[in-house]
Design a protein around this motif. Sequence first.
Motif, PDB file in Angstrom:
ATOM      1  N   GLN A   1       0.835  -1.207   0.000  1.00 54.27           N
ATOM      2  CA  GLN A   1       0.000   0.000   0.000  1.00 54.27           C
ATOM      3  C   GLN A   1       0.864   1.250   0.000  1.00 54.27           C
ATOM      4  O   GLN A   1       0.541   2.253  -0.671  1.00 54.27           O
ATOM      5  CB  GLN A   1      -0.923  -0.017   1.212  1.00 54.27           C
ATOM      6  N   HIS A   2       1.975   1.211   0.738  1.00 51.91           N
ATOM      7  CA  HIS A   2       2.883   2.359   0.773  1.00 51.91           C
ATOM      8  C   HIS A   2       3.483   2.622  -0.606  1.00 51.91           C
ATOM      9  O   HIS A   2       3.546   3.777  -1.057  1.00 51.91           O
ATOM     10  CB  HIS A   2       3.992   2.104   1.784  1.00 51.91           C
TER      11      HIS A   2
ATOM     12  N   LYS B   1       7.375  15.271  -0.780  1.00 50.33           N
ATOM     13  CA  LYS B   1       6.630  14.077  -1.150  1.00 50.33           C
ATOM     14  C   LYS B   1       6.214  14.077  -2.624  1.00 50.33           C
ATOM     15  O   LYS B   1       5.793  13.048  -3.152  1.00 50.33           O
ATOM     16  CB  LYS B   1       5.394  13.934  -0.264  1.00 50.33           C
TER      17      LYS B   1
ATOM     18  N   GLU C   1       2.275   1.738  -3.540  1.00 52.67           N
ATOM     19  CA  GLU C   1       1.222   2.229  -4.435  1.00 52.67           C
ATOM     20  C   GLU C   1       0.894   3.689  -4.143  1.00 52.67           C
ATOM     21  O   GLU C   1       0.646   4.478  -5.063  1.00 52.67           O
ATOM     22  CB  GLU C   1      -0.023   1.357  -4.279  1.00 52.67           C
ATOM     23  N   LYS C   2       0.899   4.041  -2.866  1.00 56.13           N
ATOM     24  CA  LYS C   2       0.633   5.434  -2.497  1.00 56.13           C
ATOM     25  C   LYS C   2       1.725   6.348  -3.045  1.00 56.13           C
ATOM     26  O   LYS C   2       1.440   7.437  -3.563  1.00 56.13           O
ATOM     27  CB  LYS C   2       0.549   5.552  -0.977  1.00 56.13           C
ATOM     28  N   GLN C   3       2.980   5.911  -2.931  1.00 60.18           N
ATOM     29  CA  GLN C   3       4.088   6.704  -3.453  1.00 60.18           C
ATOM     30  C   GLN C   3       3.965   6.900  -4.961  1.00 60.18           C
ATOM     31  O   GLN C   3       4.278   7.968  -5.486  1.00 60.18           O
ATOM     32  CB  GLN C   3       5.418   6.011  -3.129  1.00 60.18           C
TER      33      GLN C   3
ATOM     34  N   ASN D   1       1.293   7.056  -6.668  1.00 56.20           N
ATOM     35  CA  ASN D   1       0.069   7.755  -7.069  1.00 56.20           C
ATOM     36  C   ASN D   1      -0.092   9.117  -6.389  1.00 56.20           C
ATOM     37  O   ASN D   1      -1.197   9.659  -6.359  1.00 56.20           O
ATOM     38  CB  ASN D   1      -1.146   6.872  -6.761  1.00 56.20           C
ATOM     39  N   ILE D   2       1.010   9.644  -5.837  1.00 50.51           N
ATOM     40  CA  ILE D   2       0.942  10.993  -5.269  1.00 50.51           C
ATOM     41  C   ILE D   2       0.695  11.990  -6.397  1.00 50.51           C
ATOM     42  O   ILE D   2       1.457  12.046  -7.367  1.00 50.51           O
ATOM     43  CB  ILE D   2       2.248  11.340  -4.532  1.00 50.51           C
TER      44      ILE D   2
ATOM     45  N   ASN E   1      -0.653  10.292 -12.584  1.00 47.46           N
ATOM     46  CA  ASN E   1      -0.734  11.137 -11.389  1.00 47.46           C
ATOM     47  C   ASN E   1      -0.064  12.492 -11.593  1.00 47.46           C
ATOM     48  O   ASN E   1      -0.220  13.404 -10.778  1.00 47.46           O
ATOM     49  CB  ASN E   1      -0.091  10.424 -10.191  1.00 47.46           C
TER      50      ASN E   1
END
Length: 653
Positions: free
Chosen positions: A295-296, A484, A298-300, A302-303, A356
């Motif tokens: 999840q981390h 980020k 994927e989050k990175q 899709n920022i 993104n």
Amino acid sequence: MQLLKVSEEMKTDFKFDYVLVVDTEGLQAPELDGNKTCYRDNELATFVVGLGNVTLISIFGDDLLKIQDILQIVVQALMRMKKVQLSPRCVFVQDVPDVAAAKKNMDGKRRLQEHLDQMTKLAAEEELCDAERFSDVIEFDVQEDVKYCGQLWEGSPPMAAPEPAYSESLQEVKNTILSKASKFAGITLSQLRTKIQDLWNALLSENFAFSVKNTPEVVVYRKLEVLARKQTWILIRSMKTTEDQLFNTTENGTHYEAADQHGGARGFNESEEIPGHKEALQHKDIAAAAAEIQQHLEKQDNIPLNIAITGESGSGKSSFVNSFRGVSDDEEGAAPTGVKQTTSEVTLYPHPNYSNVTLWDLPGFGTTKFPAKKYLKLLGFEKFDFFIISDTRFTENDVKLAQEIQRMKKKFCFVRSKIDNDINAERRKRDFSAERTLKVIRDDCVHSLQDIESPQVFLVSSFKQHWCDFSLLQETLERELPMKKRDALLCAMLNINPETIIKKKKAFQSKLTYWATLSALGAAVQVPGLSSAVDPALLVGAVTHFVHAFGLDILSLKRLSARTGVPYADLCAVIISPLAAAEITIELLLKVMTQLGCTASLMAAEEVSRFIPLIGIPIAMGFSFTTTYKILNVILNQLADDAQRVFEKALGL
């Protein structure tokens, strides 16, 4: 197991009343073939030898190899069970066709003694014991304790008569047993119970030895055990290092960004704290830990990053949007360009490889449809991360727009576009100097923006990105954006200089530990073949990410060919990695992995190690972590080198 009573006439020769006979009912029985048979035979043989005062070991023919593996484990187990006071003895009984010839065969006894002593030495080396001979562990005299029995029948049944020598051989074996038994005082039933209990507890504590076939396998097992500890330590150390980096990044993140605001620090956001993964690992919830890391990542990936391009109409904003995204003006999905006012609405243009990352082509400031007073309100400026004010000649409207952006505490810069047109126009002059022309243009821009404190002005060409200040513009974006957001920018950046390629490589290297840890956690699940199924899928995603970021996918290479005029085939000719300019599939990746030398053997070792008792899973995790890290690191280096070669070819260097 059977308890035999000693007859009254024989009690005068013995100091006990009963004889306990324990029969293993045949070791290595064909009907019990399988992994459980090996464990049963080793455990049962050790129990019988340890319990008995005398053990009869029956061998068919003169082939000791059939029983040698079991004897090796028995000897090694007895060496380890030092606290149980055991005094085992054994007698070998060989079933041979010619008893008289066997008795005269001294060479056969010598080979038997050598085999027994050799396997004892091997076991003693493993257990750091000073035993040199088989008789040092189990009482045995090769001259006295080897007996021979012939066949029961003389000829072929059912008409065959009993063989007289068979009874004589059995009587000799019986006399040997009775002779040895006469030397024992015997024990009570309560003492026997205690001995069985102590011996059984010792067997349970040493059950590791019974799960392997023989002493050489124990040696291999020990080496794997050392390797497992080493690999486990590497995995723990890597995860601890990553955890410390995440903690330090989180603790210092505010200071890092504060330093950025004053131009002191540069770099990309390598990692952030992964919430919940440490707790999941502490509770041995492998699936939860893997999910948190996935999840981390994927989050990175899709920022969101939103960059607005604004300015006067006809200033080349749309061309700049296309150039920044690496697409041609006539390509499907490109921002429309032309001599008339082409941008009349707020239009978003996602990056072709990274959805993104979005560039927003804003309508011209101060047009009839978008007057200056309502411009900002109509466009919703608050959603943008950075503003680029593009123009061929900066005016009062540009200054007003910049001041309003400053008031909103947003980052911005000025882009003086269409520099190639100015250079070409000046080139006709007799005393033309490109450096002097650029300085004049830059000074004129700064003078026009004198009401803005220290304006950042970049001279760019949308058609020749390696000219002038395009690289400086990318560096400014990298510095000014929140930490980020920087990885998102980095992946979308064009490879217009070698430094960009190096930065991308370093950013990916910082994530290799995450992918390797995911692979290791997949190996921890005790499902055969799961890691080998998970790893290729995991690697395909990572390698696809590498290829797109370095601009080595087929579509990106064709776009580069169209921008530079270098034929697509010539760009592909300098590429070495089979993963570039190709569709990344599991089949292709597995083919490449088998060509990477030691990685194939590491993958095989991971699958084999799963079946090792107790330590198999930690070994598999260590192998999986190491293999995935090495594969990704090798592929990353190859693709980075290919990106450098393509860059040089495109510029004709």
